[in-house]
Every structure is written in C-alpha cells, then in structure tokens.
Write a protein that holds these residues in place. Sequence first.
Motif, mmCIF file in Angstrom:
data_model
loop_
_atom_site.group_PDB
_atom_site.id
_atom_site.type_symbol
_atom_site.label_atom_id
_atom_site.label_comp_id
_atom_site.label_asym_id
_atom_site.label_seq_id
_atom_site.Cartn_x
_atom_site.Cartn_y
_atom_site.Cartn_z
ATOM 1 N N GLY A 1 -8.632 46.776 19.282
ATOM 2 C CA GLY A 1 -7.444 47.251 19.982
ATOM 3 C C GLY A 1 -6.562 48.116 19.110
ATOM 4 O O GLY A 1 -6.019 49.133 19.554
ATOM 5 N N VAL A 2 -6.423 47.717 17.832
ATOM 6 C CA VAL A 2 -5.603 48.497 16.905
ATOM 7 C C VAL A 2 -6.261 49.851 16.628
ATOM 8 O O VAL A 2 -5.611 50.899 16.647
ATOM 9 N N GLU A 3 -7.570 49.826 16.396
ATOM 10 C CA GLU A 3 -8.264 51.068 16.073
ATOM 11 C C GLU A 3 -8.276 52.044 17.241
ATOM 12 O O GLU A 3 -8.233 53.258 17.051
ATOM 13 N N SER A 4 -8.334 51.507 18.456
ATOM 14 C CA SER A 4 -8.340 52.379 19.636
ATOM 15 C C SER A 4 -6.936 52.840 20.017
ATOM 16 O O SER A 4 -6.774 53.744 20.837
ATOM 17 N N GLY A 5 -5.922 52.198 19.423
ATOM 18 C CA GLY A 5 -4.555 52.535 19.776
ATOM 19 C C GLY A 5 -4.071 51.864 21.040
ATOM 20 O O GLY A 5 -2.973 52.138 21.523
ATOM 21 N N GLU A 6 -4.874 50.931 21.583
ATOM 22 C CA GLU A 6 -4.512 50.277 22.841
ATOM 23 C C GLU A 6 -3.677 49.017 22.619
ATOM 24 O O GLU A 6 -3.069 48.508 23.562
ATOM 25 N N GLN B 1 4.428 46.948 11.410
ATOM 26 C CA GLN B 1 4.453 48.273 10.800
ATOM 27 C C GLN B 1 3.064 48.888 10.766
ATOM 28 O O GLN B 1 2.895 50.084 11.052
ATOM 29 N N ARG B 2 2.056 48.073 10.414
ATOM 30 C CA ARG B 2 0.691 48.599 10.350
ATOM 31 C C ARG B 2 0.225 49.045 11.732
ATOM 32 O O ARG B 2 -0.401 50.099 11.874
ATOM 33 N N VAL B 3 0.519 48.241 12.751
ATOM 34 C CA VAL B 3 0.096 48.593 14.109
ATOM 35 C C VAL B 3 0.818 49.855 14.575
ATOM 36 O O VAL B 3 0.208 50.753 15.166
ATOM 37 N N ARG B 4 2.123 49.941 14.294
ATOM 38 C CA ARG B 4 2.874 51.135 14.694
ATOM 39 C C ARG B 4 2.320 52.382 14.009
ATOM 40 O O ARG B 4 2.192 53.436 14.621
ATOM 41 N N LEU B 5 2.005 52.263 12.713
ATOM 42 C CA LEU B 5 1.460 53.406 11.988
ATOM 43 C C LEU B 5 0.126 53.843 12.573
ATOM 44 O O LEU B 5 -0.117 55.032 12.787
ATOM 45 N N LEU B 6 -0.749 52.868 12.827
ATOM 46 C CA LEU B 6 -2.056 53.185 13.393
ATOM 47 C C LEU B 6 -1.921 53.821 14.773
ATOM 48 O O LEU B 6 -2.557 54.827 15.074
ATOM 49 N N ASN B 7 -1.076 53.216 15.600
ATOM 50 C CA ASN B 7 -0.898 53.748 16.947
ATOM 51 C C ASN B 7 -0.262 55.132 16.910
ATOM 52 O O ASN B 7 -0.627 56.024 17.687
#
Length: 253
Positions: free
Chosen positions: A32-37, A234-240
């Motif tokens: 989910g994180v890698e796909s931005g979903e 923060q990591r999820v926001r950056l990835l997204n």
Amino acid sequence: SLPPRITQRIEVPLGAEQQRLYEEMEDDLIAGVESGETTATNALVKLLRMRQIMAGFVQVDQEPDEEGGRTGGQVHYLEDNPRFEALRDLLEDLTPQSKVVVWANFRPLYPKFRALAEELGIGMAELTGDTKDRQGEIDRFKNDPNCRLFLSNPAAGGTGVDGLQHATSYAIYYERSHNSEHYWQSRDRTHRGGSEKWDSVTEYHLVADSSAPLDNEILEALIRKENFAENVLQRVRLLNGRKAAEGARGRRG
C-alpha cells in the motif's frame, strides 16, 4: 541514590498462525505504501493490528483504539502464542518470592491475564482505563500478601501513580505502544524514591524475534525517546508525495 536498573530482553518467536497473519499484514502495508494507496492513518491502523497479532489476538469488525478496541468488535485469540507462555514462565519463577508489575496496552488481553493469575493461584490488582478505585488497587497490591501481580496500562498507570516501588522491584513489559512518554513514565513507577530498599530494579521485555522486526523497532525508538508513530507518518507522507509527484510528471510528459 536509586538502585541500578537492569533491563532484560526476552526474544520470543511467533506461533505459526501469528507469523502468517503478521506477514500478510506487513506485505499489505508495504504494498500500500509503495503504490501510494495507503494513507498515514491507514498505516498506523495496520501497525496497530500487527502489534495485536504479536500480542496474541486479532480483532475484526471494528477499528481498534489504543487499548485494543471498543465494545462490539470480535476478538479471536491465537492459540499458539509463545509470548504468553514466556509470561507464564516468568510469573511462575518470580511470584513465589516477589510481586510483579505487568504492563500491557490492549484491553482484550486483560481477561487472559486474569485467567493466568487464577491458574497460578495468585491475586491480581488492576489499574487500567476501566479502573474506578485506582488507589484501592495500588493499596491491595502493596498490602495483600496474596496479591502478587499488578496489571496496568502505561497510559493509565504510567503517571500519577506512587507506591508500586515499595511493593516490587520487578516489571514485565508484555508488549509496548509507540508512545514514548507513557513508556518512560511507566518505567519510573518501580524505579523512584522508595526503591532504594531493593538491590536492583529489573525490567523484562518480551520482544518478538527477528521474524517480526516491528517489535524491536518500536522498542529501539522508545529507548531513543522518538515518536515511532510520527516517524511512520512522515515516511508514508514522503512516499505518497513522491508517488504523486512522479504521477504528475508522467501526466505532463
């Protein structure tokens, strides 16, 4: 001066069902994180569910809160739970000679601890978000010789509680949340003025082994007094954000 504080990590494997569920949730989170979903909020819910799995249960039908869910959700306990067996072994070793504080965050675990205390033939006091007579439970732990176990949630018993240090020099962290303030405050319940009567104060941390790295990552963040949840956000926001930017560039191109 206060006695030395001894910290021991006891690494425990996951049971087969725990391992399968943990890996499924981990794969889902990463995908989910890698796909931005996956949103930051969704990521935290998935991390909370991974913590529940490592603790020995899964909860369905309702989004969990920090103490493991509101009424109405169905709880499924995982039968093969080496962490719970490690807790049983520790209590069997310690409680004949000493009283013990056990810290745990999830409400669905509390009935399991009550049943374990009954099985071991010892009394248990409780200080959680549901406790009405906080001082009465502390006094019972201090004064009742059969009351060998004190169960508390760090959010409820980590601050504004005095007296545990007079009753015991042993604490067990069955599992941990990512709240560093609750963690450090709870540690000081048994290591403060009055604990000079003991030669040392000992903490046991039950931690999943390398097959479930999240547990050690949370503990390391707590030791560093970092906000693990905010780091994840923060990591999820950056990835997204990166995914969104790449998508925008792709559309322009």
